[in-house]
Design an enzyme around this catalytic site. Structure first.
Site, PDB file in Angstrom:
ATOM      1  N   GLY B  39      96.416 141.635 151.494  1.00 41.16           N
ATOM      2  CA  GLY B  39      95.399 140.980 150.682  1.00 41.16           C
ATOM      3  C   GLY B  39      94.505 141.935 149.926  1.00 41.16           C
ATOM      4  O   GLY B  39      93.754 141.507 149.051  1.00 41.16           O
ATOM      5  N   CYS B 248     109.369 111.619 140.818  1.00 33.72           N
ATOM      6  CA  CYS B 248     109.989 112.338 139.702  1.00 33.72           C
ATOM      7  C   CYS B 248     110.900 111.377 138.939  1.00 33.72           C
ATOM      8  O   CYS B 248     111.722 110.671 139.540  1.00 33.72           O
ATOM      9  CB  CYS B 248     110.792 113.524 140.222  1.00 33.72           C
ATOM     10  SG  CYS B 248     111.834 114.284 138.959  1.00 33.72           S
ATOM     11  N   CYS B 251     114.799 112.899 139.463  1.00 32.63           N
ATOM     12  CA  CYS B 251     115.473 112.928 140.777  1.00 32.63           C
ATOM     13  C   CYS B 251     114.820 111.989 141.782  1.00 32.63           C
ATOM     14  O   CYS B 251     115.349 111.783 142.868  1.00 32.63           O
ATOM     15  CB  CYS B 251     115.521 114.354 141.326  1.00 32.63           C
ATOM     16  SG  CYS B 251     113.940 114.946 141.971  1.00 32.63           S
ATOM     17  N   CYS B 273     109.746 116.798 138.231  1.00 34.48           N
ATOM     18  CA  CYS B 273     109.578 117.977 139.086  1.00 34.48           C
ATOM     19  C   CYS B 273     109.289 119.201 138.233  1.00 34.48           C
ATOM     20  O   CYS B 273     109.924 119.411 137.202  1.00 34.48           O
ATOM     21  CB  CYS B 273     110.855 118.264 139.877  1.00 34.48           C
ATOM     22  SG  CYS B 273     111.219 117.082 141.151  1.00 34.48           S
ATOM     23  N   CYS B 279     115.119 120.056 141.390  1.00 39.02           N
ATOM     24  CA  CYS B 279     115.364 118.744 140.786  1.00 39.02           C
ATOM     25  C   CYS B 279     116.857 118.557 140.499  1.00 39.02           C
ATOM     26  O   CYS B 279     117.455 117.547 140.865  1.00 39.02           O
ATOM     27  CB  CYS B 279     114.543 118.630 139.499  1.00 39.02           C
ATOM     28  SG  CYS B 279     114.407 116.960 138.853  1.00 39.02           S
TER      29      CYS B 279
END
Lengths: 196, 288
Positions: B39, B248, B251, B273, B279
């Site tokens: 980090g 979606c 899909c 998506c 997808c």
């Protein structure tokens, strides 16, 4: 001159350096897991893994501190030729240091970085004869899912020395090398005695 | 459009993966420190790349430094494999490194991404490379680098919580929806790059290695595998991810991150998506 001391290094300098680096990256990202470096070259006094780390990471920007046991004309000549890294007698100037097992009892002098720039610390390359013959200790921290039992054969005093100097985010990162293998010990790893 | 996994020929006019070896070593040493201090933003000597800042120069420099001949590269831009940015970066490394490329998330060893984490769970051994515009999570609160560096050094992140609290005071909830700040291994507050906060939980204890590169700001940072990554929040306002009432349109997925499309002048909406490979994969499975 030292021309008679020079020996070949990486067969493919670009891709072998990349392999050496990726092994080191994986070693520090997943502390305690043994990484394999099959294609590393040999040099008298340096294990293939140790030498591969030097060739992959050292250059003109990285002053190197050599422990007395590694300070041979052969190692000096080959590191100077293949890496071009300056050698330093002062521990505090070193960006990398090459140590043996007997040098682990005193880590004084090496740069631990500072709180603003902890990345400016020294990285220790420690050559051992083996990575699995030591007493099992439990490692925790980033890169370890729960805990990992690691058997690096280093003196007990090394762990005390490391703990004594611990001041995260300042700290020393260690790469242990033996033969064709290496293990990473970043400053973020927390080490505990194993309770039977 | 599909240049799936056949290894292209490397252009020998370039060094492997474009960057010179000295530059790669410099970036590699910085990456080792980044991984050792999860980090924390490591400064590095960012190079000029043959495309402008903002197009992924930071991510590309990291990819160039880590890429090996055996790697399989996937590049996504907002989840899509087929947008200009993704296609040109993929082609760049196919040409300069001769590496195999793929659109399939499980087949990739290195995934360079702009602002999404794939829906398909990542695996151990995979490396994610994020393109980061502004690496400093405190920058919009404190413009001085000297000050923010001191705040990181002193673990002094109160101001970030004040900012999130002001969101609650103004809007009734934490309104930050992307680049949502996280705490890494209980020490450093980190900008996860402008991924939607929907993707934040995927960072926590992920089996993949996460590398972040900011080209203009010349900073890189990392999250090792299996590292605690917590999104900042309050006990009474816990962190939540976006949810949609829609599925979606292609899909039918209700689990993935959806992009809104406006279809006509009357404002008719449709949702699809954002992850194109996910997808397409679902459509293939549904048709079987």
């Amino acid at each position: 001159m030292s021309a008679h001391l020079l020996q070949p290094a990486f067969v493919d300098p670009v891709l072998d350096a990349q392999r050496g680096f990726r092994a080191a990256l994986k070693a520090l990202a997943e502390p305690g897991l043994i990484q394999h470096l099959p294609s590393a070259p040999r040099l008298d006094g340096l294990a293939p893994a140790t030498y591969a780390l030097c060739l992959a990471l050292l250059d003109v920007d990285t002053p190197l501190w050599l422990a007395p046991s590694f300070d041979t004309p052969l190692i000096r000549a080959n590191l100077a030729f293949h890496c071009g890294c300056p050698l330093t007698d002062k521990r505090e100037d070193a960006v990398f240091a090459l140590l043996g097992e007997q040098d682990l009892l005193d880590l004084g002098g090496f740069d631990h970085g500072n709180d603003r720039y902890p990345d400016q610390s020294c990285t220790l390359l420690v050559q051992l004869t083996d990575l699995e013959a030591g007493r099992g200790l439990l490692w925790r921290g980033p890169g370890i899912q729960a805990q990992r039992r690691v058997h690096v054969p280093v003196p007990q005093a090394f762990w005390h020395e490391r703990q004594r100097r611990e001041a995260f985010p300042r700290g020393l990162d260690v790469l242990f090398a033996a033969g064709h293998h290496l293990i990473g010990l970043p400053r973020s790893s927390r080490i505990a005695e194993e309770h039977a | 459009m599909n240049d799936l996994t056949q290894a292209p020929v490397r252009d020998p006019a370039y060094n492997f993966a474009y960057l010179d070896e000295q530059t790669k070593r410099m970036i590699r040493r910085a990456l080792l420190k980044a991984v050792a201090i999860p980090g924390y933003q490591v400064p590095f000597g960012g190079r000029e790349m043959p495309l402008p800042y903002g197009w992924g120069t930071g991510g590309m420099q990291l990819t160039a430094a880590i890429l090996g001949a055996d790697d399989v590269l996937k590049v996504i831009d907002q989840g899509a494999d087929d947008t200009t940015n993704a296609v040109s970066i993929r082609r760049f490394f196919a040409r300069t490194a001769g590496v195999a490329t793929t659109e399939a998330t499980p087949e990739a060893t290195v995934i360079q991404t702009r602002h999404r984490i794939p829906e398909t769970p990542l695996q151990a051994g995979q490396v994610m490379v994020y393109q980061v515009p502004i690496p400093e999570p405190l920058r919009f609160i404190e413009p001085s680098e000297t000050e923010t560096r001191t705040m990181h050094a002193l673990n002094d992140y109160g101001v970030m919580h004040v900012k999130l609290y002001e969101d609650i005071a103004t809007f009734g909830h934490i309104a930050t929806s992307y680049a949502y700040p996280v705490m890494v291994d209980e020490r450093y507050v980190m900008d996860p790059s402008p991924i939607p906060k929907f993707d934040n939980p995927k960072l926590d204890m992920s089996p993949a290695l996460m590398l972040f590169g900011a080209g203009r700001e010349k900073r890189l940072y990392a999250v090792p595998p299996y590292t605690q990554v917590t999104s900042l929040d309050f006990e009474d306002h816990p962190f939540e991810v976006q949810q949609w009432e829609h599925n979606c349109a292609i899909c039918g997925s209700h689990e993935s991150f959806l992009d809104e499309l406006i279809l006509d002048d009357a404002g008719t909406q449709s949702f699809v998506c954002s992850d194109t490979w996910y997808c397409a994969q679902r459509v293939k499975e549904n048709n079987q």
